[in-house]
Design a protein around this motif. Structure first.
Motif, PDB file in Angstrom:
ATOM      1  N   ARG A  59       0.818  -1.213   0.000  1.00 51.98           N
ATOM      2  CA  ARG A  59       0.000   0.000   0.000  1.00 51.98           C
ATOM      3  C   ARG A  59       0.856   1.269   0.000  1.00 51.98           C
ATOM      4  O   ARG A  59       0.538   2.241  -0.682  1.00 51.98           O
ATOM      5  CB  ARG A  59      -0.929  -0.032   1.218  1.00 51.98           C
ATOM      6  CG  ARG A  59      -1.815   1.152   1.296  1.00 51.98           C
ATOM      7  CD  ARG A  59      -2.898   0.963   2.305  1.00 51.98           C
ATOM      8  NE  ARG A  59      -3.524   2.220   2.604  1.00 51.98           N
ATOM      9  CZ  ARG A  59      -4.568   2.361   3.378  1.00 51.98           C
ATOM     10  NH1 ARG A  59      -5.097   1.291   3.940  1.00 51.98           N
ATOM     11  NH2 ARG A  59      -5.093   3.527   3.606  1.00 51.98           N
ATOM     12  N   LEU A  62       2.016   1.994  -3.426  1.00 45.13           N
ATOM     13  CA  LEU A  62       0.896   2.430  -4.266  1.00 45.13           C
ATOM     14  C   LEU A  62       0.504   3.870  -3.930  1.00 45.13           C
ATOM     15  O   LEU A  62       0.117   4.653  -4.801  1.00 45.13           O
ATOM     16  CB  LEU A  62      -0.294   1.478  -4.101  1.00 45.13           C
ATOM     17  CG  LEU A  62      -0.036   0.044  -4.588  1.00 45.13           C
ATOM     18  CD1 LEU A  62      -1.192  -0.879  -4.215  1.00 45.13           C
ATOM     19  CD2 LEU A  62       0.196  -0.010  -6.094  1.00 45.13           C
ATOM     20  N   GLU A  63       0.653   4.247  -2.648  1.00 44.68           N
ATOM     21  CA  GLU A  63       0.382   5.637  -2.262  1.00 44.68           C
ATOM     22  C   GLU A  63       1.439   6.568  -2.847  1.00 44.68           C
ATOM     23  O   GLU A  63       1.126   7.620  -3.404  1.00 44.68           O
ATOM     24  CB  GLU A  63       0.339   5.750  -0.727  1.00 44.68           C
ATOM     25  CG  GLU A  63      -0.983   5.250  -0.166  1.00 44.68           C
ATOM     26  CD  GLU A  63      -1.010   5.139   1.361  1.00 44.68           C
ATOM     27  OE1 GLU A  63      -2.082   4.852   1.906  1.00 44.68           O
ATOM     28  OE2 GLU A  63       0.054   5.309   1.991  1.00 44.68           O
ATOM     29  N   TRP A  68      -3.101   4.606  -4.981  1.00 40.84           N
ATOM     30  CA  TRP A  68      -3.963   3.974  -3.978  1.00 40.84           C
ATOM     31  C   TRP A  68      -5.369   4.579  -3.924  1.00 40.84           C
ATOM     32  O   TRP A  68      -6.367   3.863  -3.836  1.00 40.84           O
ATOM     33  CB  TRP A  68      -3.300   4.015  -2.592  1.00 40.84           C
ATOM     34  CG  TRP A  68      -4.174   3.377  -1.560  1.00 40.84           C
ATOM     35  CD1 TRP A  68      -4.886   3.996  -0.583  1.00 40.84           C
ATOM     36  CD2 TRP A  68      -4.479   1.974  -1.456  1.00 40.84           C
ATOM     37  NE1 TRP A  68      -5.605   3.082   0.138  1.00 40.84           N
ATOM     38  CE2 TRP A  68      -5.375   1.830  -0.373  1.00 40.84           C
ATOM     39  CE3 TRP A  68      -4.086   0.845  -2.158  1.00 40.84           C
ATOM     40  CZ2 TRP A  68      -5.880   0.591   0.008  1.00 40.84           C
ATOM     41  CZ3 TRP A  68      -4.589  -0.388  -1.780  1.00 40.84           C
ATOM     42  CH2 TRP A  68      -5.472  -0.499  -0.709  1.00 40.84           C
ATOM     43  N   GLU A  69      -5.418   5.910  -4.027  1.00 42.77           N
ATOM     44  CA  GLU A  69      -6.710   6.593  -3.886  1.00 42.77           C
ATOM     45  C   GLU A  69      -7.726   6.081  -4.923  1.00 42.77           C
ATOM     46  O   GLU A  69      -8.890   5.840  -4.599  1.00 42.77           O
ATOM     47  CB  GLU A  69      -6.492   8.092  -4.082  1.00 42.77           C
ATOM     48  CG  GLU A  69      -7.550   8.931  -3.403  1.00 42.77           C
ATOM     49  CD  GLU A  69      -7.267  10.411  -3.623  1.00 42.77           C
ATOM     50  OE1 GLU A  69      -8.214  11.118  -3.969  1.00 42.77           O
ATOM     51  OE2 GLU A  69      -6.097  10.825  -3.481  1.00 42.77           O
ATOM     52  N   ALA A  72      -8.521   2.143  -4.075  1.00 40.70           N
ATOM     53  CA  ALA A  72      -9.166   1.775  -2.807  1.00 40.70           C
ATOM     54  C   ALA A  72     -10.653   1.414  -2.937  1.00 40.70           C
ATOM     55  O   ALA A  72     -11.100   0.423  -2.350  1.00 40.70           O
ATOM     56  CB  ALA A  72      -8.961   2.882  -1.776  1.00 40.70           C
TER      57      ALA A  72
END
Ligand SMILES: Cc1cc2nc3c(=O)[nH]c(=O)nc-3n(C[C@H](O)[C@H](O)[C@H](O)COP(=O)(O)OP(=O)(O)OC[C@H]3O[C@@H](n4cnc5c(N)ncnc54)[C@H](O)[C@@H]3O)c2cc1C
Length: 398
Positions: A59, A62-63, A68-69, A72
């Motif tokens: 994660r 990915l952020e 990620w956003e 999600a």
């Protein structure tokens, strides 16, 4: 014509696209090429129907990559990993153990996503960044390196001068071959059949791996489909048997798959096409050559057990990104790439060996070997410190 960039990424699979987003977000000028335009619709011909469980540590990367956003809202959390041994005379569970993420963390083990959806969101991210040039329909052809830079010739005749070539071009990696790096390969005569099913009994965010013979049958949670609980299935078995199941009519296939799943979630209904993937273990002899870094399947391939493959690839990318950000002037130099090899190689070979052993245990056909596997599962599980250690190792925390 010669183009220039900081980083040329050969390969726009999930690993290459993630690397492009991560280095692009960090401000590097990136060109990423792939001969096959990514398919971003699960119903389209040729779509990658596998799903990937992104484990907890993934994660953070990915952020950092700005992904990620967008991902999600599509995540199916994996809270519990259930392992069932059904290796007795009948196809029924005889040992069931559950590994619960709450024993080691406040977060789930990870989050599952269909691969075609990952590609869709990753491409959308690349489009947001002016410093990333993604070229679909183009491949890397030739590599020429010097101490200070690399020159890569593309299939459209364009030459790219770059400080670093990241080879993310898969298990047969042309850039790995052009760098003269060899591989160690292990074959099992085994294939994985992948497909999606709906079922009447909810999965409750539990990933379930059922061992009998030939390899594991794994159901990984996906978000509901048409209001019904849905799972991605990876069914590993002898290659010939797996191949034959591609052509069996749907009703007979559903019956056989339901039986192999020990009817754990009730009768399974096929809701996707079937795809078959050869299973091998492979690792490169080195992760670096002059101006070249190997990542993902160009560096390591293993059977899909314990969601290790792409998660290791994300560790490759995070390690390279840390090094590039710590010393941007040294991007792609020998110091950086030696350090990358040293940082990743031990972990890669350890995990490749571990998954190879698990896969062989899961293939077991003799009664004796199957009984030993069931006893081993019980023993490993019953000692809480061992159980926690296994979970942490699985996530890459140890
Ligand atoms: C059935 C199955 C289930 C799996 N499940 C999981 C899971 O749950 N979790 C997990 O972490 N991992 C999983 N894996 C592993 C994971 O899918 C792979 O690690 C990952 O998809 C490989 O990504 P990649 O980008 O390295 O390779 P690929 O997807 O093979 O991408 C390589 C790309 O390089 C391109 N290419 C080839 N030649 C050139 C060239 N000359 N120039 C430019 N581009 C080129 C290709 O077109 C391709 O797009 C699974 C694997 C299988 C087989």
């Amino acid at each position: 014509m010669t183009d220039t960039c900081d980083i040329l990424i050969s390969g726009g699979g999930i690993a290459g696209l993630t690397a492009a987003a991560a280095f692009g977000t960090a401000g590097f000028k990136v060109i990423c090429v792939d001969p096959t335009p990514p398919i971003t619709d699960g119903a389209a011909d040729g779509a990658d129907l596998r799903s990937t469980a992104m484990l907890q540590p993934a994660r953070e990367l990915l952020e950092r990559a700005g992904l990620w956003e967008a991902l999600a809202p599509h995540a199916a959390p994996l809270q519990v990993m259930r392992i069932i041994d059904a290796g007795g005379a009948e196809a029924t569970p005889r040992v069931t153990q559950e590994f619960d993420a709450s024993e080691i963390s406040e977060q789930p083990f990870g989050w599952n996503f269909p691969n075609w959806l990952l590609r869709r969101e990753m491409l959308a991210r690349l489009e947001q960044l002016d410093n990333i040039d993604f070229r679909a329909g183009v491949s890397t052809k030739q590599l020429f390196t010097r101490e200070g830079s690399a020159k890569v010739t593309l299939s459209d005749g364009v030459r790219v001068q770059t400080k670093l070539v990241i080879a993310a071009d898969g298990r047969g990696s042309p850039m790995r071959a052009a760098s003269g790096i060899g591989v160690h390969t292990q074959r099992y005569g085994q294939k994985a059949l992948v497909f999606a099913v709906t079922h009447p009994i909810p999965h409750e965010n539990v990933s379930t791996e059922i061992h009998r013979t030939g390899g594991p049958f794994t159901l990984v949670p996906l978000p509901d489909r048409d209001g019904k609980p849905c799972s991605a299935v990876v069914w590993m078995d002898d290659g010939r048997l797996a191949q034959n199941r591609m052509d069996v009519d749907v009703a007979a296939f559903e019956e056989e798959a339901s039986l192999r799943s020990c009817h754990h979630f009730g009768p399974l209904t096929l809701v996707s096409r079937r795809q078959v993937w050869p299973i091998i273990t492979q690792h490169a002899e080195r992760l670096n050559a002059e101006r070249v870094a190997l990542i993902a399947e160009a560096a390591h391939v293993m059977p899909p057990i314990g969601a290790q493959g792409l998660n290791m690839s994300l560790n490759d990318i995070a390690t390279l990104l840390d090094q590039a950000e710590a010393r941007p002037d040294g991007l792609g130099d020998a110091l950086m790439l030696e350090a990358y090899h040293k940082a990743r190689y031990g972990d890669i070979t350890l995990r490749v060996r571990g998954i190879d052993l698990l896969n062989r245990a899961s293939q077991a056909s003799s009664t004796l070997a199957r009984d030993a596997r069931a006893a081993g599962l019980g023993a490993l599980y019953s000692a809480a410190p061992v159980r926690k250690l296994l979970m942490q190792m699985g996530l890459g925390m140890r």
